[in-house]
Enzyme design. Sequence first.
Site, PDB file in Angstrom:
ATOM      1  N   CYS A   1      -7.212 -12.370   7.153  1.00  8.82           N
ATOM      2  CA  CYS A   1      -6.486 -12.264   5.890  1.00  8.82           C
ATOM      3  C   CYS A   1      -5.538 -11.077   5.865  1.00  8.82           C
ATOM      4  CB  CYS A   1      -7.457 -12.177   4.717  1.00  8.82           C
ATOM      5  SG  CYS A   1      -8.653 -10.805   4.828  1.00  8.82           S
TER       6      CYS A   1
ATOM      7  N   ASP B   1     -11.686 -14.578 -17.116  1.00  7.42           N
ATOM      8  CA  ASP B   1     -10.309 -14.162 -16.850  1.00  7.42           C
ATOM      9  C   ASP B   1      -9.750 -13.328 -17.997  1.00  7.42           C
ATOM     10  OD1 ASP B   1      -8.041 -14.030 -15.250  1.00  7.42           O
ATOM     11  OD2 ASP B   1      -7.124 -15.786 -16.165  1.00  7.42           O
TER      12      ASP B   1
ATOM     13  N   CYS C   1       1.185  -6.669  -3.850  1.00 10.14           N
ATOM     14  CA  CYS C   1       0.718  -8.065  -3.900  1.00 10.14           C
ATOM     15  C   CYS C   1       1.762  -8.944  -4.566  1.00 10.14           C
ATOM     16  CB  CYS C   1      -0.601  -8.128  -4.664  1.00 10.14           C
ATOM     17  SG  CYS C   1      -1.256  -9.805  -4.844  1.00 10.14           S
TER      18      CYS C   1
ATOM     19  N   CYS D   1      -1.219 -11.336   5.013  1.00  8.66           N
ATOM     20  CA  CYS D   1      -0.568 -10.951   3.758  1.00  8.66           C
ATOM     21  C   CYS D   1       0.894 -10.622   4.030  1.00  8.66           C
ATOM     22  CB  CYS D   1      -1.268  -9.747   3.136  1.00  8.66           C
ATOM     23  SG  CYS D   1      -0.483  -9.171   1.609  1.00  8.66           S
TER      24      CYS D   1
END
Length: 384
Positions: free
Chosen positions: A196, A130, A216, A200
Amino acid sequence: MGQVRWADLEARGRAAGLDVVAATTAEPFDDARQILEERRAAGLNGSMQFTYRKPERSTQPERTLPGVRTLIAGATSYHRDLPPAPDGVGPLARVARYVWADDQDRLLAGLQAVCDALVEAGHRACVVSDQNHLVDRPVAERAGLGWFGKNANLLLPGRGSWYLLGTVLTDLELSEIDGVPEGRHVADGCGTCERCRPACPTGAIVAPGTVDARRCLSWSLQVTGSFPRDQRVALGDRLYGCDDCQEVCPPNRLERRRAAPGGSGVAVALGRPEKAWVPVLGVLAASDQELLDRHGRWYIPNRDPRYLRRNALVVLGNVGDGTDPVVRAALTRALSGSDALLRAHAVWSARRLGCDDLLVDLADDPDPEVQAELAAPVAPRGTA
C-alpha cells in the site's frame, strides 16, 4: 426489561444491511486519543477535523450516550470488482467505490435495526457512524472485527477493507446479552507486506498505519481553497476519492477472487454502475442545483459546488484534449468566469493542455492566485 439475545440482535442487523456484527465494552479509547493528539500536534491531520476536533469527546463513548456500557460494531461491505468500462463520450473522471451505490443507507439501516431491538427491550441506545462523535475504527478493532492495516484502514480477516463501519451504543451491560461471543483481539495480518505504501500516488502513508492527510488525495479533494499544486498531476482522473492503497492490498484482491463467479464470497450489488464515472465537461457545465442533485451525497466542502468544478478542472488538465473545441470552450468559460478560484485552476488546466493562447486576456487579472498560476511552472501533459 426483556431478555436480549445476541443471536436476535445479529439476525436483525444482518437482515437490514449489516454483514458483520460484534460487541465490546465501552471504556474510553485512551490509546486512540493519544494517537489523535500526537498526530494533530504534528500537523498530520491538515485541515481535517473528523474526530481530531475534540479527541476528548470522540474517544469517550460516555460523552455521546451517558451511562453507556456496551458498543456494538457493525460493518457493511461495499466491495465491488474493478469499475465497469466507461460508458460515455468526452473526458471522464473516476469516483471511489464507496459512492457507487447507497451502501451507507444499508449500514445505517442495519445499525438502526439493532438499536431498535435494544430500545424495544427497554434499554437506551443510539447509532453513530462517520461522525465526529466516536472513533468507529477503534471501536471495530476492539470488538474484534479486524486489525489496522499499514494503510490505516481496518482489515477484516478473510474479507479485507471494503467496509463501512458504524456503532450502536447502549446502556445494556455486555454480560447481560445472552450468547454474546467473547471479544477477541485480531492479530496483525499485514506481516512484512507494504504494497500500500508505494502504491499511494502522493506518498501520504508516511509510516505503517499513519497517513498524512495533507498528502492524501481523498482528503485534498474535500478541502476548501486551491487544490495543492504539487498533487495535481498525481490526481489523474480522480474526481472523488482514491482507492489505490486498497486496490493493491492482498486481502482485498483475495476478496475480489472470492466474489467472482465460482468463488465462495458474495459480491455486493453494483447499484448504479454509471456512478463509477462522471463526465468532466458535464460537471463544468451544470448549475449548482444540478450538481447538488447529482452528487449531494458526497462530502462537498461547505456544500459549495464550486469545489466540484475546481476538482473537475484539475482532472480536465490530466485527461482532456487541448485540441478538442469542446474542451477549449469549457476552459474559455472558466477562464472568463467571475470565480477567481476556478479561473486559477482553469489557467493550470489550459497550460497543461497546451492551450496558452486562451490566457491572453488574463495578463491583467487582479486576482493574485490567478497571477501565481500564470507564473508557476506547469509540466505539459505527456511529460509528467
